[in-house]
Design a protein around this motif. Structure first.
Motif, PDB file in Angstrom:
ATOM      1  N   GLY A   3       0.790  -1.324  -0.226  1.00 36.99           N
ATOM      2  CA  GLY A   3      -0.044   0.036   0.338  1.00 36.99           C
ATOM      3  C   GLY A   3       0.907   0.791  -0.282  1.00 36.99           C
ATOM      4  N   LEU A   4       0.205   2.298   0.031  1.00 41.07           N
ATOM      5  CA  LEU A   4       0.747   3.281  -0.247  1.00 41.07           C
ATOM      6  C   LEU A   4       0.067   4.798   1.017  1.00 41.07           C
ATOM      7  N   ASN A   5       1.328   4.976   1.799  1.00 44.55           N
ATOM      8  CA  ASN A   5       1.013   6.294   2.712  1.00 44.55           C
ATOM      9  C   ASN A   5      -0.909   6.993   2.313  1.00 44.55           C
ATOM     10  N   PRO A   6      -1.583   7.258   2.917  1.00 42.72           N
ATOM     11  CA  PRO A   6      -2.597   8.005   2.435  1.00 42.72           C
ATOM     12  C   PRO A   6      -2.416   9.751   3.010  1.00 42.72           C
ATOM     13  N   SER A   7      -1.166   9.791   3.526  1.00 47.45           N
ATOM     14  CA  SER A   7      -0.658  11.257   3.495  1.00 47.45           C
ATOM     15  C   SER A   7      -0.314  11.938   2.249  1.00 47.45           C
ATOM     16  N   LEU A   8       0.040  11.318   1.837  1.00 42.09           N
ATOM     17  CA  LEU A   8       1.116  11.356   0.402  1.00 42.09           C
ATOM     18  C   LEU A   8       0.259  12.368  -0.183  1.00 42.09           C
ATOM     19  N   TRP A   9      -1.952  11.968  -0.420  1.00 41.45           N
ATOM     20  CA  TRP A   9      -2.197  13.114  -1.126  1.00 41.45           C
ATOM     21  C   TRP A   9      -3.376  13.523   0.034  1.00 41.45           C
ATOM     22  N   ALA A  10      -3.740  13.231   1.672  1.00 39.60           N
ATOM     23  CA  ALA A  10      -4.946  14.165   2.386  1.00 39.60           C
ATOM     24  C   ALA A  10      -4.600  14.549   2.930  1.00 39.60           C
ATOM     25  N   ALA A  35      -1.069   8.972 -10.959  1.00 38.91           N
ATOM     26  CA  ALA A  35       0.164   9.385  -9.481  1.00 38.91           C
ATOM     27  C   ALA A  35      -0.221   8.261  -8.757  1.00 38.91           C
ATOM     28  N   VAL A  36      -1.127   6.986  -9.270  1.00 37.85           N
ATOM     29  CA  VAL A  36      -0.440   5.675  -7.817  1.00 37.85           C
ATOM     30  C   VAL A  36       1.234   5.194  -8.808  1.00 37.85           C
ATOM     31  N   ARG A  37       1.227   4.850 -10.046  1.00 39.41           N
ATOM     32  CA  ARG A  37       2.687   4.635 -10.254  1.00 39.41           C
ATOM     33  C   ARG A  37       3.771   5.909  -9.619  1.00 39.41           C
ATOM     34  N   ASP A  38       3.681   7.059 -10.139  1.00 44.61           N
ATOM     35  CA  ASP A  38       4.897   7.696  -9.423  1.00 44.61           C
ATOM     36  C   ASP A  38       5.350   8.270  -8.142  1.00 44.61           C
ATOM     37  N   TRP A  39       4.241   8.099  -7.189  1.00 45.43           N
ATOM     38  CA  TRP A  39       4.289   7.866  -6.051  1.00 45.43           C
ATOM     39  C   TRP A  39       4.601   6.314  -5.305  1.00 45.43           C
ATOM     40  N   LEU A  40       4.669   5.387  -6.249  1.00 48.57           N
ATOM     41  CA  LEU A  40       5.175   4.144  -5.190  1.00 48.57           C
ATOM     42  C   LEU A  40       6.980   4.111  -5.778  1.00 48.57           C
ATOM     43  N   LEU A  43       8.411   9.670  -6.904  1.00 48.51           N
ATOM     44  CA  LEU A  43       8.560  10.778  -8.548  1.00 48.51           C
ATOM     45  C   LEU A  43       7.399  12.062  -7.300  1.00 48.51           C
ATOM     46  N   PRO A  44       7.825  12.831  -8.253  1.00 53.65           N
ATOM     47  CA  PRO A  44       6.691  14.156  -7.846  1.00 53.65           C
ATOM     48  C   PRO A  44       4.967  13.811  -8.502  1.00 53.65           C
ATOM     49  N   VAL A  45       3.883  13.938  -8.155  1.00 52.04           N
ATOM     50  CA  VAL A  45       3.210  14.499  -8.211  1.00 52.04           C
ATOM     51  C   VAL A  45       2.581  15.157  -8.988  1.00 52.04           C
ATOM     52  N   SER A  46       1.700  16.263  -9.713  1.00 51.66           N
ATOM     53  CA  SER A  46       1.075  17.086 -10.045  1.00 51.66           C
ATOM     54  C   SER A  46      -0.351  16.761 -10.233  1.00 51.66           C
ATOM     55  N   ASP A  47      -0.821  15.495 -11.325  1.00 45.47           N
ATOM     56  CA  ASP A  47      -2.452  15.609 -11.445  1.00 45.47           C
ATOM     57  C   ASP A  47      -2.671  14.407 -11.070  1.00 45.47           C
ATOM     58  N   LEU A  48      -3.450  14.741 -10.144  1.00 41.30           N
ATOM     59  CA  LEU A  48      -4.714  13.113  -9.027  1.00 41.30           C
ATOM     60  C   LEU A  48      -5.565  13.098  -9.865  1.00 41.30           C
ATOM     61  N   ASP A  49      -5.553  11.461 -10.324  1.00 49.07           N
ATOM     62  CA  ASP A  49      -6.995  11.465 -11.536  1.00 49.07           C
ATOM     63  C   ASP A  49      -7.802   9.827 -10.237  1.00 49.07           C
ATOM     64  N   LEU A  50      -9.225   9.817 -10.770  1.00 48.90           N
ATOM     65  CA  LEU A  50      -9.465   9.170  -9.399  1.00 48.90           C
ATOM     66  C   LEU A  50     -10.689   8.366 -10.983  1.00 48.90           C
ATOM     67  N   ALA A  51     -10.866   7.376 -10.273  1.00 47.74           N
ATOM     68  CA  ALA A  51     -11.917   6.718 -10.538  1.00 47.74           C
ATOM     69  C   ALA A  51     -12.801   5.860  -9.992  1.00 47.74           C
ATOM     70  N   THR A  52     -14.069   5.525 -10.311  1.00 50.88           N
ATOM     71  CA  THR A  52     -15.311   5.629  -9.339  1.00 50.88           C
ATOM     72  C   THR A  52     -16.304   4.646 -10.465  1.00 50.88           C
ATOM     73  N   ARG A  53     -16.685   3.992  -9.182  1.00 48.43           N
ATOM     74  CA  ARG A  53     -18.382   3.091  -9.882  1.00 48.43           C
ATOM     75  C   ARG A  53     -19.364   4.303 -10.732  1.00 48.43           C
ATOM     76  N   LEU A  54     -19.907   4.982  -9.566  1.00 47.10           N
ATOM     77  CA  LEU A  54     -20.400   5.981  -9.734  1.00 47.10           C
ATOM     78  C   LEU A  54     -21.003   6.160 -11.598  1.00 47.10           C
ATOM     79  N   GLY A 134      -4.785   3.509   1.640  1.00 47.31           N
ATOM     80  CA  GLY A 134      -3.971   2.971   0.298  1.00 47.31           C
ATOM     81  C   GLY A 134      -3.669   1.986  -0.063  1.00 47.31           C
ATOM     82  N   GLU A 135      -4.125   1.500   0.299  1.00 46.45           N
ATOM     83  CA  GLU A 135      -4.225  -0.719  -0.730  1.00 46.45           C
ATOM     84  C   GLU A 135      -4.635  -0.183  -2.040  1.00 46.45           C
TER      85      GLU A 135
END
Length: 398
Positions: A3-10, A35-40, A43-54, A134-135
């Protein structure tokens, strides 16, 4: 890695409010892609994208109910831009491809995360993360490929390229950024389908190529592209013999502490011919300013003692290009001044020459050009009296 640490984007502006609106706590929305790839990779992350079931409509309704601006940037493909805390976030409903047309696709929405992941291009771009815990979620061994620094198509490479021809150039760009070695099946598929690039808009080709060239070390990837005739259908002028010049330019940029510039590097790998530069600029739909830089770069004449004299006529960016492309040792000295350069204005006009006794007519512009030339040679003095003295000397007025 689990997982990732949620503090990265919180602490990102509006993030908490956005995630509550999109029911992230119920597992309806996840972080996805670059964003997930670069945090792993740390690397610096600028844009953050979300995927949703909605559904897209549900996303809009929930955002508006939460007081978050919703911009329907791509509803047909399920994308809504949420502006939370003044920051834009792309929110895209999970999708599966119904039909593909080389660059565009007809999609259907789906609640299945794996189906959404399966339509993405490379395994390292199909990683998802729970925004609260962060899972990580990985259906195609993207984490393994990321650890191995391998760029690999999801599924059969030939089929994925047939779905979207731009994936040929994306394969090489992502490989130049992340992978020391090119994936064999991916490279073979790109070579087999290189002619598909002719179906792409030239703007798309331009943008991908400039992004690739602006990377820290694109030469090895570019050499592989040329060895496998990837660019030949659309840019046959670029040949392997030009790559060593690109290496020299990259070293010159580093020595001068100058940021990488894809357009400058493109100028380096095309022939030093102004007509060819113009033709390529037109073909790739560059702006007039960009075409001018390509054309000026094709003329590798030495830069004058005072580079501002050249910047006055061709612009500061083109002048810095010339310094770097010709291997001029003064590039480091002049990079800063040229970045802040503002074109000076000649302090006198033709009216002043007429007032000094020159008869109105075509001679005024010719003599004013002589004054301007002498003014440039003198280092662009701003003092009007000094320039008037130059004018009197030109007109032989005492």
């Amino acid at each position: 890695m689990t997982g990732l640490n949620p503090s990265l984007w919180a602490d990102r502006p509006g993030m908490g409010k956005l995630l509550r609106a999109l029911s992230a706590e119920a597992g309806e929305t996840r972080l996805v892609g670059g964003a997930v790839r670069d945090w792993l990779l740390k690397l610096p992350v600028s844009d953050l994208d979300l995927a949703t079931r909605l559904s897209p409509q549900a996303v809009i309704e929930r955002l508006e109910a939460a007081g978050i601006r919703a911009v329907p940037t791509g509803l047909a493909h399920g994308t809504v831009t949420a502006v939370a805390g003044g920051t834009p976030y792309e929110v895209t409903t999970l999708r599966r491809d119904v039909a593909t047309f080389g660059r565009h696709a007809e999609v259907a929405f789906t609640p299945d995360w794996k189906e959404d992941a399966a339509r993405r291009d490379f395994t390292i771009n199909a990683l998802y993360a729970d925004p609260l815990t962060g899972e990580l979620f990985d259906w195609f061994a993207g984490l393994e490929d990321l650890a191995a620094r391998r760029v690999r198509f999801i599924g059969e490479p030939l089929a994925r390229i047939a779905e979207d021809h731009l994936r040929i150039l994306r394969f090489f760009r992502f490989s130049a950024r992340f992978a020391p070695d090119l994936d064999g099946p991916g490279l073979a598929a790109c070579a087999a389908r290189a002619n598909d690039l002719m179906a792409l808009s030239r703007e798309r080709i331009r943008d991908e190529l400039l992004k690739l060239l602006a990377l820290p070390a694109p030469s090895a990837t570019l050499s592989a592209m040329l060895a496998h005739a990837i660019l030949k259908p659309v840019l046959p002028e670029i040949v392997a013999e030009r790559v060593p010049g690109l290496d020299r330019l990259i070293r010159a940029e580093a020595d001068a502490h100058v940021q990488a510039d894809g357009l400058r590097r493109l100028a380096c790998i095309i022939p030093e011919n102004t007509e060819t530069a113009m033709e390529i600029g037109n073909r790739l739909k560059h702006s007039n300013a960009e075409k001018s830089r390509l054309i000026q770069a094709a003329t590798r004449t030495p830069v004058p003692d005072d580079p501002r004299a050249l910047a006055y006529s061709i612009g500061p960016a083109a002048t810095l290009d010339r310094l770097l492309l010709t291997g001029d040792a003064r590039a480091a000295q002049w990079a800063g001044p040229l970045s802040a350069y503002a074109r000076p204005r000649l302090p006198i006009s033709g009216k002043d020459l007429i007032a000094m006794g020159l008869a109105p007519g075509p001679a005024v512009s010719r003599r004013l050009a002589e004054v301007e030339h002498r003014w440039i040679e003198a280092g662009f003095p701003a003092d009007r009296n000094q320039v008037m003295a130059i004018a009197r000397d030109v007109l032989e007025v005492r």
